[in-house]
Motif scaffolding. Sequence first.
Motif, short mmCIF file in Angstrom:
data_model
loop_
_atom_site.label_atom_id
_atom_site.label_comp_id
_atom_site.label_asym_id
_atom_site.label_seq_id
_atom_site.Cartn_x
_atom_site.Cartn_y
_atom_site.Cartn_z
N LYS B 155 13.47 2.17 2.74
CA LYS B 155 12.54 2.08 1.61
C LYS B 155 11.10 2.22 2.09
O LYS B 155 10.18 2.34 1.30
CB LYS B 155 12.70 0.71 0.91
CG LYS B 155 14.02 0.57 0.17
CD LYS B 155 13.95 1.31 -1.14
CE LYS B 155 15.14 1.21 -2.05
NZ LYS B 155 16.44 0.91 -1.56
N SER B 156 10.92 2.16 3.42
CA SER B 156 9.57 2.31 3.95
C SER B 156 9.63 2.90 5.35
O SER B 156 10.46 2.50 6.18
CB SER B 156 8.85 0.97 4.00
OG SER B 156 7.63 1.12 4.70
N LEU B 157 8.76 3.86 5.60
CA LEU B 157 8.62 4.37 6.97
C LEU B 157 7.43 3.69 7.65
O LEU B 157 7.42 3.53 8.86
CB LEU B 157 8.36 5.87 6.94
CG LEU B 157 9.56 6.80 7.12
CD1 LEU B 157 9.07 8.23 7.24
CD2 LEU B 157 10.39 6.44 8.33
N PHE B 158 6.44 3.31 6.84
CA PHE B 158 5.26 2.62 7.40
C PHE B 158 5.67 1.46 8.31
O PHE B 158 5.06 1.21 9.34
CB PHE B 158 4.39 2.02 6.28
CG PHE B 158 3.57 3.01 5.50
CD1 PHE B 158 3.43 4.31 5.92
CD2 PHE B 158 2.93 2.62 4.32
CE1 PHE B 158 2.66 5.22 5.19
CE2 PHE B 158 2.15 3.51 3.60
CZ PHE B 158 2.02 4.81 4.04
#
Lengths: 473, 228
Positions: B155-158
């Motif tokens: 849901k997030s690559l950050f």
Amino acid sequence: MKLSPLKTKKYIHNALKDEKLLSAVDKATQTALKKREDKKDQIPYWEELRYKAHHIKKNVIENLDKYLEEFEKNCLKNGIHLHWALDAEEARQIILKLLRDKNAKTVVKSKSLTTEEFHLNDFLTKNGIETLETDLGEYIVQLMDQIPSHLTAPALHLSRKEIGGIFHKKLGIKYTEDPTELMTIARNKLREKFLTADVGISGVNFAIADSGAVCVVENEANARLTVGVPKTHIAVMGIEKLLPGFEELATFLKLLGPSATGQKATVYVNIIGGPLFNKLQEGPEEMHIVLMDNGRSKILADPQLRETLFCIRCGACLNICPIYQQIGGHAYGWVYMGPIGITLIPQYLGDKEGKYSPFVSSLCGACYEICPVRINIPHHLLKLRNRVVDKGYSMKVERFGINAWAFLAKRPLLYRFATWFPGKFQLLLPKGRAFPVPGYTRERALGTFDLKGFRKRFLKLKNSDYQDIKQKK
Amino acid sequence: MNSSRDKILNAVKEAVKIPSRIPEKPEGINAKIAESLKSITPKDYAGLRDQFAKELDIVSGEFVLVKSASELVSHLSGDMKSKNFTSLAVSDEISSKNIASHIKKELPELEFVFPADLAPEQKKNKLAKTSAALVNIDFAVADVASLAVLIDNTKSLFIHYLPDCIYVVVKPEQILANLFELFTKVPKEKAKNMLLITGPSRTADIEKILILGAHGPRRLVVYWLEEK
């Protein structure tokens, strides 16, 4: 910093006098070579992999039209905007228009030699857009107002003292030459820019035709931040960067790390097949690819020299080259340097502007031996040298020398005198002094002439000597 | 379609009509590579795991073998405490959230950040200031110690590169022998958005001196969870 390959002789003379440069280049190239050797030795199928990579590139280059069309189709499917740029000027204008459409004030940029080809940073700065290189080496050379001196290690020619000095001067910080402190300063400055930049511009290491994706390889995470944080990502690539699919990518990733930096694998491999905002609620809402020709299709039209389009910009040929080790990267006068650079300079800039470049080589063949995609660089240099001579761009002194030799070679008596004379003349010189030749002996010595000469020695050979030589062979 | 496109494609089409003067590759290359790969690839799971651990150490990553989730929680909490970390970002998978709920018991004052709960603009700024992240990955590649993250599954690559320290949980079934296996196994539809991570962020741009934590995480800790 504006360089020109036409001034390469002057740059070389200056570089040869620069002890600091020699020491920095020597340290960097020897370290890279040692690490490469170590990693390569852990891959027993290395040679086979080189052949495989060569064959993959051969297939791509010989069918480039089909792969380009396939790549275009898949990019569009992935929601990527594809822009075709015939030349440097068109690429500049496409990017400027995209930035103006986005009302971009600040751009963060990760390493891209393709954009160096058309001086993108200067162009955008002149157009009022702050453009920041984010790879540490690139950031340093940007602060120094220089261009990279190596394909993968842009600031290789600089010492920590020089870097500390420029950080102090340009960033207004207290002087330090501690590498970790310098990195932290750059990290803090750029982290803020990453988080606020309107657009990220990256290069492309490989593009995957059957998936419409690009691959960006790096160690620092600056490329990850460039392609992943700003709302718009623009990737700039030459048309030759394609690979058929991911299976082929694995081969190239295996070769690239050891060849470029002596790592088995680079820290980050970013594979990007479209804007991700809708999926992740973060990162780019738009992705653009600028697909640039800028002379590549002309190179492709040469059945032999098209092999130079196989290059993956790893820089291994620079590290091994005895000439590069002595003069560093700026002496070549353009964005591509070293053995592969001197094949590309006359092809991109024309034989007239690149007339000296193919001669900045000893033709020892080490570049061919080390190239991960087996580009036969010495072979191509010979062809490019021929082209320079055929077009009448060779140096006057060379033309005079060759014509003089041809004249004498047709007249045995004169030839005998001409080959006897230098040997005798050198006896007049002080002992140990080499024969002076203006220009040539400024940084090197000419060997002493043999008083007997080849003719006399050859005529004295007996039949038995020939047999002896034959047997030794 | 613009005219530059047509001009480029036409020039390329004309150029490729000229036959190459480039030598062909020798026969049997693929078979030789396959044979050589087989000879150097560890034969069993333990061999692959140990190879991964060794390679991770070479790239300055940290490998911690844990036999249960509670051992993981205890080690991770201890590590965070020793480093005085004040916040932990947690990836969206249920397994990560479960581990986080146990860490909360050990470190009640720790701030937990869930990227999926943050607004887009808030997300990057918050994660950039978070001390550490607890993440999952999809595959671990033994011969180069690479971790593969498929963007479809996250849901997030950050969260994988903005915090300073990344704690990764890897399970035995995620191990693969090499990159060739990875790209064969992952369908191209998924491979086209993927991130491979091999150790903490690094640079050697100043006099070839290695510095960890260039623009990305300074530490990468892999918890190898061999829970039955």
